[in-house]
Design a protein around this motif. Structure first.
Motif, PDB file in Angstrom:
ATOM      1  N   ALA A  38       0.816  -1.216   0.000  1.00  0.00           N
ATOM      2  CA  ALA A  38       0.000   0.000   0.000  1.00  0.00           C
ATOM      3  C   ALA A  38       0.851   1.269   0.000  1.00  0.00           C
ATOM      4  N   GLY A  39       2.175   1.105   0.138  1.00  0.00           N
ATOM      5  CA  GLY A  39       3.051   2.270   0.146  1.00  0.00           C
ATOM      6  C   GLY A  39       3.134   2.960   1.493  1.00  0.00           C
ATOM      7  N   ILE A  40       2.609   2.348   2.541  1.00  0.00           N
ATOM      8  CA  ILE A  40       2.709   2.940   3.873  1.00  0.00           C
ATOM      9  C   ILE A  40       4.106   2.701   4.433  1.00  0.00           C
ATOM     10  N   ILE A  41       4.622   1.501   4.266  1.00  0.00           N
ATOM     11  CA  ILE A  41       6.034   1.232   4.548  1.00  0.00           C
ATOM     12  C   ILE A  41       6.754   1.389   3.223  1.00  0.00           C
ATOM     13  N   THR A  42       7.630   2.384   3.152  1.00  0.00           N
ATOM     14  CA  THR A  42       8.290   2.666   1.876  1.00  0.00           C
ATOM     15  C   THR A  42       9.688   2.090   1.777  1.00  0.00           C
ATOM     16  N   GLU A  43      10.381   1.924   2.919  1.00  0.00           N
ATOM     17  CA  GLU A  43      11.722   1.360   2.895  1.00  0.00           C
ATOM     18  C   GLU A  43      12.177   1.048   4.303  1.00  0.00           C
ATOM     19  N   TYR A  44      13.222   0.266   4.398  1.00  0.00           N
ATOM     20  CA  TYR A  44      13.879  -0.052   5.659  1.00  0.00           C
ATOM     21  C   TYR A  44      15.304   0.462   5.534  1.00  0.00           C
TER      22      TYR A  44
END
Length: 155
Positions: free
Chosen positions: A49-55
């Protein structure tokens, strides 16, 4: 998945991942009171969903020899698309720049840089920043201490 569609379990997952992005799925599931498979599915849904974009890994700038943070306000000579594009692209290439924002108001950009003291800052100004296209003037402030640092909004 829009912000309003997040339930409390999603919010717990996000808070845990903001605190420790390397947490195992098993441990994350335990902390949010889910079994591992539904937890894994929720994390993947948040990513999709694009809520977590990266780590990311957060590095200690002092340990890397750049213990000082300087906030720089920059005004450009002109306000046209070409100069904004050229300046922004050149700024993004400078490794000392940790954050940069295009602003409204008196200054055009707010830039956060990591340097090694006043000598390191002078080198950064003379050898890098002042060689970028279109700068009319700048104003700098050394940070004395960081009072709060987060890398994401925590739900």
């Amino acid at each position: 998945m829009k912000e309003a569609q997040l339930d409390e379990i999603d919010r717990k997952i996000l808070r845990e991942l903001c605190h420790d992005a390397r947490i195992s799925n098993q441990k994350l599931a335990e902390r949010v009171n889910l079994s591992p498979t539904p937890c894994w599915n929720r994390v993947r849904a948040l990513e999709n969903a694009g809520i977590i974009t990266e780590y990311v890994a957060i590095l200690d700038q002092k340990a890397l020899g750049m213990p000082d943070t300087v906030i720089i306000e920059v005004t450009l000579e002109r306000h046209d698309d070409e100069i904004f594009q050229r300046f922004g692209a050149a700024l993004a290439e400078l490794p000392e720049v940790m954050e940069a924002y295009l602003l409204t108001g008196e200054y055009d950009y707010l830039i956060k840089v990591a340097v090694a003291g006043t000598e390191g800052y002078e080198r950064f100004l003379r050898q890098k920043l002042y060689k970028l296209p279109g700068i009319r003037n700048s104003r700098s402030t050394f940070a004395l201490r960081c009072l709060k640092r987060v890398h994401s909004v925590v739900p």
